[in-house]
Design a protein around this motif. Structure first.
Motif, short mmCIF file in Angstrom:
data_model
loop_
_atom_site.label_atom_id
_atom_site.label_comp_id
_atom_site.label_asym_id
_atom_site.label_seq_id
_atom_site.Cartn_x
_atom_site.Cartn_y
_atom_site.Cartn_z
N SER A 160 31.08 37.68 36.81
CA SER A 160 31.56 36.88 38.25
C SER A 160 32.36 35.66 37.53
N LYS B 147 39.55 38.32 42.70
CA LYS B 147 38.58 37.76 42.11
C LYS B 147 37.20 37.50 43.11
N THR C 296 30.65 42.86 44.53
CA THR C 296 29.55 43.22 43.64
C THR C 296 28.17 42.48 43.78
N THR D 190 37.49 41.54 37.77
CA THR D 190 38.27 41.81 39.08
C THR D 190 37.94 43.35 38.89
N PHE D 191 38.46 44.24 39.86
CA PHE D 191 38.08 45.79 40.18
C PHE D 191 39.10 46.34 39.07
N TRP E 207 35.91 40.68 44.32
CA TRP E 207 35.21 41.15 43.30
C TRP E 207 33.80 40.57 43.26
N ILE F 19 35.43 47.57 47.92
CA ILE F 19 34.49 47.53 46.55
C ILE F 19 33.23 47.98 46.82
N GLU G 175 41.68 46.34 46.17
CA GLU G 175 41.01 45.55 45.37
C GLU G 175 40.68 44.22 45.78
N GLU H 181 36.61 43.27 49.84
CA GLU H 181 35.31 43.25 49.39
C GLU H 181 34.58 44.58 50.04
#
Length: 199
Positions: free
Chosen positions: A49, A74, A81, A172-173, A77, A136, A130, A133
């Motif tokens: 992160s 960012k 996550t 990042t993804f 991600w 993802i 990406e 969110e």
């Protein structure tokens, strides 16, 4: 992590520098939100992160919304996550969470609007890449779950999914994708199907 509850705020949040979780008064009834914020702590602790704050929603392309691609991917991600951690942790402990409303139900429910429930399986099907969110979250759910007879989903890594995220040290993804290709070449074709499906 220190939990501050209740706070006078519209949103719950995790403050990594202070290692604080701040929860608004009505968040007590939504385990998904609480574990999502803890997921930020886990991501920060594991090094997956970045300190990238910002306003966000599930279905926005955050690079466009923030007019900054680096920041947007960012942030997406980080938020994605954290929700993936929440979803998989609830699935792992599902037998202990039996009877708790909105827990381990394969969906995200807004604590501000209980009628707003988003399936991890289908999301909003936004295909925004990406910097979104939601993409993802639904992609990692496909990596985690058994496929449910979906032609685009031919991979099922179960709870190894978050371990792989943690090992990647990605911010990042795109960084995760590079790690996954390098370390799991046997799943490249299945992963590519997911990328095509999720846009």
């Amino acid at each position: 992590v220190r939990i501050m509850y209740p706070i006078n705020s519209e949103n719950c949040k995790y403050i990594p520098i202070a290692n604080d979780m701040k929860l608004r008064a009505d968040a007590y009834s939504d385990l998904g939100v609480v574990v999502h914020e803890y997921g930020h702590h886990v991501g920060h602790t594991l090094g997956v992160s970045s300190l990238t704050p910002g306003d966000h929603t599930w279905d926005n392309n955050l690079a466009d919304r923030l007019e900054n691609k680096s920041w947007g991917i960012k942030l997406a991600w980080n938020e994605g996550t954290a929700t993936v951690f929440s979803a998989l942790a609830q699935e792992y402990y599902a037998d202990k969470l039996y009877g708790i409303q909105y827990a381990a139900d394969a969906s995200y429910t807004s604590y501000r609007e209980k009628s707003s429930t988003i399936s991890y399986e289908t999301g909003y099907d936004t295909k925004k890449g990406e910097a979104c969110e939601g993409e993802i979250i639904t992609l990692f759910w496909d990596i985690y779950d058994s496929g449910n007879n979906e032609i685009h989903d031919t991979i099922s890594l179960g709870h190894e999914t978050f371990k792989i995220i943690a090992a990647s040290k990605a911010k990042t993804f795109s960084e995760f994708t590079e790690y996954f290709y390098a370390h799991y070449p046997q799943h490249r074709d299945a992963f590519n199907k997911l990328l095509t499906h999720h846009g």
